[in-house]
Design an enzyme around this catalytic site. Structure first.
Site, PDB file in Angstrom:
ATOM      1  N   PRO A 134       0.747  -1.387   0.060  1.00 53.06           N
ATOM      2  CA  PRO A 134       0.039   0.082  -0.076  1.00 53.06           C
ATOM      3  C   PRO A 134       0.610   1.415   0.026  1.00 53.06           C
ATOM      4  O   PRO A 134       0.905   2.058   1.106  1.00 53.06           O
ATOM      5  CB  PRO A 134      -0.840  -0.066   1.183  1.00 53.06           C
ATOM      6  N   CYS A 135       1.440   1.600  -1.093  1.00 55.61           N
ATOM      7  CA  CYS A 135       2.206   2.759  -1.262  1.00 55.61           C
ATOM      8  C   CYS A 135       1.204   4.014  -1.214  1.00 55.61           C
ATOM      9  O   CYS A 135       1.738   5.230  -0.750  1.00 55.61           O
ATOM     10  CB  CYS A 135       3.078   2.915  -2.531  1.00 55.61           C
ATOM     11  N   HIS A 136      -0.010   4.029  -1.409  1.00 55.75           N
ATOM     12  CA  HIS A 136      -1.034   4.818  -1.196  1.00 55.75           C
ATOM     13  C   HIS A 136      -1.026   5.451   0.308  1.00 55.75           C
ATOM     14  O   HIS A 136      -1.606   6.602   0.500  1.00 55.75           O
ATOM     15  CB  HIS A 136      -2.310   4.466  -1.475  1.00 55.75           C
TER      16      HIS A 136
END
Length: 164
Positions: A134-136
């Site tokens: 989850p780079c978000h």
């Protein structure tokens, strides 16, 4: 042979590419698999064919969007990169919990190299399996969104959804 399938989600179309073992090798908020294949490490890249049966990952994605924020933790990813720090940072990124985003500085610290803020940002930018790694959930120091390969409206939607 890789398989890919696009799932309609509230955040937009999510295309997922899986290997023979069912591990996710690429994913992104696009309906175009050709945008994803170059993100896969050359040693993991193969020809890809469309297939609606990409294994249990589909059910985990549906569960996530139906409210089970931890459903994606059960998805196996197959990421590879030449570079020890980014590979480690991707594993650390998977530990960032929904609703608890961190800054790039905090992410660098969690990854064991507090001064490596640019390298932490590079780990986000080079992430081939959006949503699952989850780079978000990584933000600028001032709390603003920063960048996101799949567009800031998608990043904002995911963060708002996970915070609810």
């Amino acid at each position: 042979m890789l398989k890919h399938h696009t799932i309609d989600t509230p955040a937009g179309p999510l295309t997922i590419v899986v290997g023979d073992t069912g591990g996710v090798r690429a994913a992104g908020f696009t309906a175009e698999v050709d945008e994803l294949l170059p993100l896969i490490h050359p040693r993991l890249r193969e020809d890809a064919r469309p297939d609606a049966d990409i294994g249990p990952v589909t059910g985990h994605v549906r569960s996530y969007f139906e409210g089970d924020r931890g459903a994606l933790d059960r998805v196996v990813v197959e990421q590879r990169i030449d570079g020890e720090f980014i590979a480690h940072a991707w594993r650390v990124m998977r530990e960032i919990k929904p609703g608890s985003p961190v800054t790039y500085s905090e992410f660098a610290q969690l990854s064991g190299r507090p001064a490596a803020i640019r390298a932490a940002a590079a780990a986000c930018a080079r992430n081939p399996v959006a949503l699952f790694t989850p780079c978000h959930r990584v933000l600028r120091l001032d709390g603003s969104l920063g960048g996101y390969r799949w567009g800031l409206p998608v990043k904002r939607w995911l963060l708002d959804y996970e915070a609810a």
